[in-house]
Design an enzyme around this catalytic site. Structure first.
Site, PDB file in Angstrom:
ATOM      1  N   GLU A  32       0.829  -1.207   0.000  1.00 28.85           N
ATOM      2  CA  GLU A  32       0.000   0.000   0.000  1.00 28.85           C
ATOM      3  C   GLU A  32       0.863   1.257   0.000  1.00 28.85           C
ATOM      4  O   GLU A  32       0.537   2.251  -0.648  1.00 28.85           O
ATOM      5  CB  GLU A  32      -0.968   0.028   1.178  1.00 28.85           C
ATOM      6  CG  GLU A  32      -1.878   1.227   1.107  1.00 28.85           C
ATOM      7  CD  GLU A  32      -3.199   1.079   1.839  1.00 28.85           C
ATOM      8  OE1 GLU A  32      -3.935   2.076   1.870  1.00 28.85           O
ATOM      9  OE2 GLU A  32      -3.498  -0.004   2.352  1.00 28.85           O
TER      10      GLU A  32
ATOM     11  N   GLY B 132      -6.806   6.655 -13.879  1.00 30.84           N
ATOM     12  CA  GLY B 132      -7.889   7.611 -14.082  1.00 30.84           C
ATOM     13  C   GLY B 132      -7.721   8.861 -13.242  1.00 30.84           C
ATOM     14  O   GLY B 132      -6.893   8.921 -12.343  1.00 30.84           O
TER      15      GLY B 132
END
Length: 141
Positions: free
Chosen positions: A63, A109
């Site tokens: 992460e 995105g």
């Protein structure tokens, strides 16, 4: 203009101060136009009770590298990035040395980013295969 490898590593190193990343001794070691790599030592600080790398420490490394990739390659002056989903398939145990996490984009995105993160050992053998989804939200609403 894209940041250089040295700029990315310097920014990542500065961001780790007084955080979980510093606690786990995560160090950013490489970066390019579409990837970031960090390493973490495998020792008793990141073991599970039976003396091998804890899956949670591996997920924290994944992460970290994915979220930082999102920060570097997106407009963080106007947006903040948060991890919203992480999955990890642990394939191999590690008892010593280092593990390396390489984050690459699957989807880049404006609002949502998806990363593939491969965690490997010192012999470049796959330890864990991870996927991280991040979201970019405006700082001012």
């Amino acid at each position: 203009m894209s940041p250089t490898k040295d700029q990315i590593i310097k920014a990542a190193t500065a961001a780790c101060k007084d955080t979980l990343m510093e606690t786990l001794n995560i160090e950013f070691v490489d970066a390019g136009e579409d990837f970031v790599i960090a390493k973490m030592p495998v020792n008793k600080r990141v073991y599970q009770p039976d003396g091998v790398l804890h899956g949670g420490a591996t997920a924290a490394l994944a992460e970290t590298v994915g979220s930082f990739a999102a920060h570097i390659f997106l407009d963080t002056k106007n947006y903040f990035v948060r991890g919203i989903d992480i999955s990890a398939n642990h394939i191999k145990s590690v008892k010593e040395g280092f593990v390396y996490a390489k984050a690459t984009f699957i989807h880049r995105g404006r609002t949502m980013q998806i990363f593939n993160i491969e965690v490997t050992d010192d012999q470049n053998q796959l330890v864990s295969s991870c996927k991280l989804t991040t979201v970019s939200l405006p700082k001012e609403r």
